[in-house]
Design a protein around this motif. Structure first.
Motif, PDB file in Angstrom:
ATOM      1  N   ILE B 106       0.864  -1.193   0.000  1.00  0.00           N
ATOM      2  CA  ILE B 106       0.000   0.000   0.000  1.00  0.00           C
ATOM      3  C   ILE B 106       0.900   1.242   0.000  1.00  0.00           C
ATOM      4  CG2 ILE B 106      -1.787   1.263   1.272  1.00  0.00           C
ATOM      5  CD1 ILE B 106      -2.811  -1.396   0.176  1.00  0.00           C
ATOM      6  N   THR B 107       0.600   2.191  -0.883  1.00  0.00           N
ATOM      7  CA  THR B 107       1.443   3.383  -1.038  1.00  0.00           C
ATOM      8  C   THR B 107       0.641   4.664  -0.805  1.00  0.00           C
ATOM      9  OG1 THR B 107       1.008   3.376  -3.416  1.00  0.00           O
ATOM     10  CG2 THR B 107       3.026   2.281  -2.674  1.00  0.00           C
ATOM     11  N   THR B 108       1.362   5.746  -0.567  1.00  0.00           N
ATOM     12  CA  THR B 108       0.745   7.045  -0.329  1.00  0.00           C
ATOM     13  C   THR B 108       0.414   7.667  -1.690  1.00  0.00           C
ATOM     14  OG1 THR B 108       2.075   7.144   1.689  1.00  0.00           O
ATOM     15  CG2 THR B 108       0.999   9.175   1.004  1.00  0.00           C
ATOM     16  N   GLY B 109      -0.676   7.183  -2.270  1.00  0.00           N
ATOM     17  CA  GLY B 109      -1.017   7.490  -3.662  1.00  0.00           C
ATOM     18  C   GLY B 109      -0.155   6.664  -4.597  1.00  0.00           C
ATOM     19  N   SER B 110      -0.622   6.479  -5.840  1.00  0.00           N
ATOM     20  CA  SER B 110       0.216   5.674  -6.742  1.00  0.00           C
ATOM     21  C   SER B 110       1.429   6.479  -7.206  1.00  0.00           C
ATOM     22  CB  SER B 110      -0.584   5.085  -7.907  1.00  0.00           C
ATOM     23  OG  SER B 110      -1.058   6.091  -8.746  1.00  0.00           O
ATOM     24  N   GLN B 111       1.393   7.807  -7.038  1.00  0.00           N
ATOM     25  CA  GLN B 111       2.597   8.597  -7.310  1.00  0.00           C
ATOM     26  C   GLN B 111       3.773   8.074  -6.485  1.00  0.00           C
ATOM     27  OE1 GLN B 111       2.846  11.134  -9.584  1.00  0.00           O
ATOM     28  NE2 GLN B 111       5.012  11.489  -9.162  1.00  0.00           N
ATOM     29  N   GLN B 112       3.528   7.715  -5.228  1.00  0.00           N
ATOM     30  CA  GLN B 112       4.633   7.185  -4.424  1.00  0.00           C
ATOM     31  C   GLN B 112       5.154   5.871  -5.002  1.00  0.00           C
ATOM     32  OE1 GLN B 112       4.133   5.492  -0.372  1.00  0.00           O
ATOM     33  NE2 GLN B 112       5.778   6.859   0.216  1.00  0.00           N
ATOM     34  N   GLY B 113       4.260   5.070  -5.570  1.00  0.00           N
ATOM     35  CA  GLY B 113       4.720   3.839  -6.213  1.00  0.00           C
ATOM     36  C   GLY B 113       5.736   4.143  -7.302  1.00  0.00           C
ATOM     37  N   LYS B 265      12.751  -5.126  -1.765  1.00  0.00           N
ATOM     38  CA  LYS B 265      13.455  -3.856  -2.007  1.00  0.00           C
ATOM     39  C   LYS B 265      12.483  -2.684  -2.036  1.00  0.00           C
ATOM     40  CE  LYS B 265      17.680  -5.074  -2.042  1.00  0.00           C
ATOM     41  NZ  LYS B 265      18.487  -4.676  -0.864  1.00  0.00           N
ATOM     42  N   LEU B 266      11.324  -2.882  -2.643  1.00  0.00           N
ATOM     43  CA  LEU B 266      10.327  -1.813  -2.655  1.00  0.00           C
ATOM     44  C   LEU B 266       9.855  -1.516  -1.232  1.00  0.00           C
ATOM     45  CD1 LEU B 266       8.377  -2.893  -5.836  1.00  0.00           C
ATOM     46  CD2 LEU B 266       9.598  -0.731  -5.556  1.00  0.00           C
ATOM     47  N   LEU B 267       9.720  -2.559  -0.431  1.00  0.00           N
ATOM     48  CA  LEU B 267       9.305  -2.381   0.960  1.00  0.00           C
ATOM     49  C   LEU B 267      10.351  -1.586   1.745  1.00  0.00           C
ATOM     50  CD1 LEU B 267       7.330  -3.065   3.275  1.00  0.00           C
ATOM     51  CD2 LEU B 267       8.618  -5.197   3.608  1.00  0.00           C
ATOM     52  N   GLN B 268      11.615  -1.897   1.532  1.00  0.00           N
ATOM     53  CA  GLN B 268      12.674  -1.145   2.228  1.00  0.00           C
ATOM     54  C   GLN B 268      12.671   0.322   1.788  1.00  0.00           C
ATOM     55  OE1 GLN B 268      16.087  -3.631   1.316  1.00  0.00           O
ATOM     56  NE2 GLN B 268      14.984  -5.362   2.217  1.00  0.00           N
ATOM     57  N   LYS B 270      10.082   1.915   0.765  1.00  0.00           N
ATOM     58  CA  LYS B 270       8.863   2.477   1.375  1.00  0.00           C
ATOM     59  C   LYS B 270       9.109   2.869   2.837  1.00  0.00           C
ATOM     60  CE  LYS B 270       4.420   3.046   2.400  1.00  0.00           C
ATOM     61  NZ  LYS B 270       3.778   4.339   2.078  1.00  0.00           N
ATOM     62  N   GLN B 271       9.765   1.979   3.594  1.00  0.00           N
ATOM     63  CA  GLN B 271      10.072   2.283   4.998  1.00  0.00           C
ATOM     64  C   GLN B 271      10.879   3.573   5.098  1.00  0.00           C
ATOM     65  OE1 GLN B 271      12.069  -1.143   6.623  1.00  0.00           O
ATOM     66  NE2 GLN B 271      10.200  -2.375   6.705  1.00  0.00           N
ATOM     67  N   ALA B 272      11.868   3.697   4.235  1.00  0.00           N
ATOM     68  CA  ALA B 272      12.731   4.883   4.270  1.00  0.00           C
ATOM     69  C   ALA B 272      11.965   6.130   3.832  1.00  0.00           C
ATOM     70  CB  ALA B 272      13.955   4.670   3.389  1.00  0.00           C
ATOM     71  N   ALA B 273      10.965   5.958   2.968  1.00  0.00           N
ATOM     72  CA  ALA B 273      10.273   7.115   2.380  1.00  0.00           C
ATOM     73  C   ALA B 273       9.271   7.755   3.339  1.00  0.00           C
ATOM     74  CB  ALA B 273       9.571   6.704   1.083  1.00  0.00           C
ATOM     75  N   ASP B 274       8.456   6.956   4.034  1.00  0.00           N
ATOM     76  CA  ASP B 274       7.502   7.555   4.978  1.00  0.00           C
ATOM     77  C   ASP B 274       7.030   6.570   6.051  1.00  0.00           C
ATOM     78  OD1 ASP B 274       5.742   6.024   3.472  1.00  0.00           O
ATOM     79  OD2 ASP B 274       4.441   7.676   2.869  1.00  0.00           O
ATOM     80  N   LEU B 275       7.812   5.525   6.308  1.00  0.00           N
ATOM     81  CA  LEU B 275       7.511   4.464   7.283  1.00  0.00           C
ATOM     82  C   LEU B 275       6.310   3.629   6.857  1.00  0.00           C
ATOM     83  CD1 LEU B 275       8.102   6.184  10.760  1.00  0.00           C
ATOM     84  CD2 LEU B 275       9.754   4.921   9.352  1.00  0.00           C
ATOM     85  N   HIS B 276       5.164   4.288   6.660  1.00  0.00           N
ATOM     86  CA  HIS B 276       3.978   3.597   6.171  1.00  0.00           C
ATOM     87  C   HIS B 276       2.967   4.631   5.718  1.00  0.00           C
ATOM     88  CE1 HIS B 276       1.490   4.559   9.735  1.00  0.00           C
ATOM     89  NE2 HIS B 276       2.611   4.438  10.412  1.00  0.00           N
TER      90      HIS B 276
END
Lengths: 404, 404
Positions: B106-113, B265-268, B270-276
């Motif tokens: 799950i991402t903060t909008g698909s832009q974050q994806g 790798k995407l999960l890592q 994601k963690q670095a980008a905004d935790l969740h």
């Protein structure tokens, strides 16, 4: 023998190899056994979350004016909601930092602020400095941009100004130093007035910019901490704040305050990262805080955490006072940092501690380099004084057993 | 004469120089004059936002069970709420793509994806491919990682398979091709069954992975679009979805579906980008959708947009049918793409259009290279049929005036 089709078509970026699963998250899995007294987490106490105020604010945003409701659910500006940006500027003014709301960028948690800063300021191989130890989430945000991260010697008062000077006298100028001056995660330590002035003087002399992270600053127990570094050098400090510890982390609401020359680049990075922070959350929080709610709410968090800190300091003294262990005496925040007696290694002690019914986080992952394996972090905010008593007794049993 | 202290201490990363203010955002400022009939935006219609359902869901999450309320406001897992990950997997199965909820991030909008994909897959100078034209927000997410972005010739049915083959026969293997197969932003075009199969065949042959972006797929007018690319090549496709167009963009809720080898790798990242992604938003949306709400709600959006598209196609035919202009006839989504008569430049026409009372977005910024200056994008979803009639009449007046 393989055709191209049976091989993976994916090729990772070089920076992806520098990303690693969080050591802490792996450790926390060990601690998730039911019934464990858990001092390992980094979570605020859920009992401090203002559920009723949030409920009322959601109802106000969605249930009163249809135009307001729809606006809160529509795309919004990347800079953030004007009401929140103004609130941040007003709060900072109270702490002696006079900034314009135009310098405030609302972020999806302050973790995102760290990510944007890394993107905008760090090249592969860029030299940058951190305290020792430092916040692990910051290391995770910086690492993907492949900087060369260097630890500056620090003591119980924070980063050492002479050590910083020494680091700056040799080598290329670092892109910035990352500091967490109030009730630091993981150590709980605070930079006092004199230390802030000394560090700022060195930074100004060498033109070393500062990234100042302040998620815990409002959680002081007896008196407000000294003015932020931002107030002392407005053009040289990027400041990060958060609503996670004074309202609730599940909203993911933080902010960056940037010098005007940096703001446009951070904004562009923000647009690319997630367009904007959820407008609904911004609108709800603006509704919650608009009538001075935090002036009434935050003191209740301070009181609670203060009592819990007192309980943990007393229990540590009682249980570990004669073992040779040392610990910090934080004047705010959520954490105490313990250094075990010589010869003990925190990580090796953890399984026995979990067997004895309590969990902590070993300190080593919080160091960018030269980890001290005797250290560990305890959170005092999610346990009752009685649980703290039992937990510290269990820890002491393990420490004494290992020391024999 | 300058001392170090009077110079800026900040040094930007190289990638920051590649970030630029969104050309579109600059253009949109021109169009914000009050009273303008605005076809320039990319926003969904706020009249489709389910305000009442959101209101009820917030009340359910915050007002019923205190433990649920507190959990929704606490830190949460980086992967996302299990209920939403399961819902995504179930939705994809209906479209022939059988994936595990464990593959959903799950991402903060698909832009974050898009941002996470750029971080994990793109090095400086990496070759990558896009359609022509393509979604501007994707270019903004990819650009900071400094890839070499190459446009593949495309027609009204999407990217051309022979052109793609030609691009792959020379040069290094691109990291991926970015495709938006359903009702593309900006053109409104859709890849049909045959085109999807042809493109997948070329991608498999050359081992070219695909990033498939599908924010508009549910907004079909007469029949569901063909099965996603993901269903045709599960191990070679990263898929992006969003709740922005079927619920509300202000929640910033999207998702990535990743092959198991890429997920960690995407999960890592994601963690670095905004935790969740905000747990509160995830919990509220799970509450909104749990009893099949979207099965009743999305058809109302389709009907509305369908009528608006009909109105715009009819108005374009009536007003511009004999000018030599051409346009797409989208079977879903939000946009129509117009190509003005030879000799006209959309950007140059915009001020006159605004003076005449309507606004569009020039098409040039949507091209990674070889922009067609005659193109422009019209959104049909935020105007009534009557406004569409007046707007297209105003556009025609300007086109005819410029052609004289």
């Amino acid at each position: 023998m393989n055709t191209r089709e049976t091989l993976s078509p994916w090729q990772l970026a070089e920076r992806a190899h520098a990303m690693n699963p969080s050591a802490i998250r792996e450790i926390l899995k060990v601690t998730e056994r039911p019934g464990i007294l858990n001092f390992a987490g980094g979570l605020p106490s859920p009992e401090t979350f203002p559920v009723e105020a949030m409920h009322a604010a959601c109802a106000a945003v969605l249930g009163e004016d249809l135009n307001v409701a729809r606006a809160s659910l529509q795309y919004a500006s990347s800079e953030g909601l004007p009401e929140l940006r103004q609130w941040v500027a007003a709060q900072m003014a109270k702490q002696g930092a006079h900034i314009s709301p135009d310098q405030v960028l609302i972020t999806t948690g302050s973790q995102q602020g760290l990510d944007l800063i890394a993107k905008v300021l760090l090249d592969k191989g860029s030299r940058m400095l951190v305290e020792s130890p430092t916040y692990l989430g910051a290391l995770q945000a910086f690492t993907p941009m492949q900087p060369s991260i260097e630890s500056v010697e620090s003591d119980f008062g924070g980063v050492s100004a002479p050590a910083l000077r020494k680091a700056l006298e040799k080598g290329e100028r670092p892109r910035f130093i990352y500091l967490l001056p109030n009730f630091q995660n993981p150590t709980g330590r605070t930079m006092d007035e004199a230390r802030r002035n000394d560090v700022i003087a060195v930074c100004r002399e060498f033109g070393l910019p500062i990234v100042e992270d302040n998620p815990y600053g409002e959680l002081w127990f007896e008196s407000q901490p000294p003015a932020p570094l931002l107030a002392r050098w407005p053009e040289g400090v990027l400041y990060l704040g958060s609503f996670s510890k004074i309202l609730a982390p599940g909203l993911r609401l933080g902010y960056v305050i940037a010098p005007p020359e940096l703001y446009p680049k951070l904004l562009q990075a923000k647009q690319a990262a997630d367009l904007h922070t959820p407008g609904f959350n911004q609108r709800v929080v603006a509704e919650v805080i608009k009538d001075g709610f935090l002036d009434r709410h935050v003191p209740t968090i301070r009181d609670r955490y203060h009592q819990q800190r007192d309980a943990m300091l007393a229990a540590l003294q009682r249980e570990l006072g004669d073992t040779g262990a040392e610990w910090t005496r934080p004047v705010g925040g959520m954490f105490i940092w313990v250094r075990l007696p010589e010869g003990l290694i925190a990580k090796d002690l953890l399984p026995a501690a979990v067997d004895a019914g309590m969990a902590f986080v070993p300190g080593a992952p919080f160091y960018a380099e030269n980890a001290d394996p005797r250290t560990l972090r305890l959170s005092f905010v999610t346990s009752t004084p009685e649980q703290i008593d039992r937990g510290m007794a269990a820890l002491a049993k393990v420490v004494r057993g290992a020391g024999r």
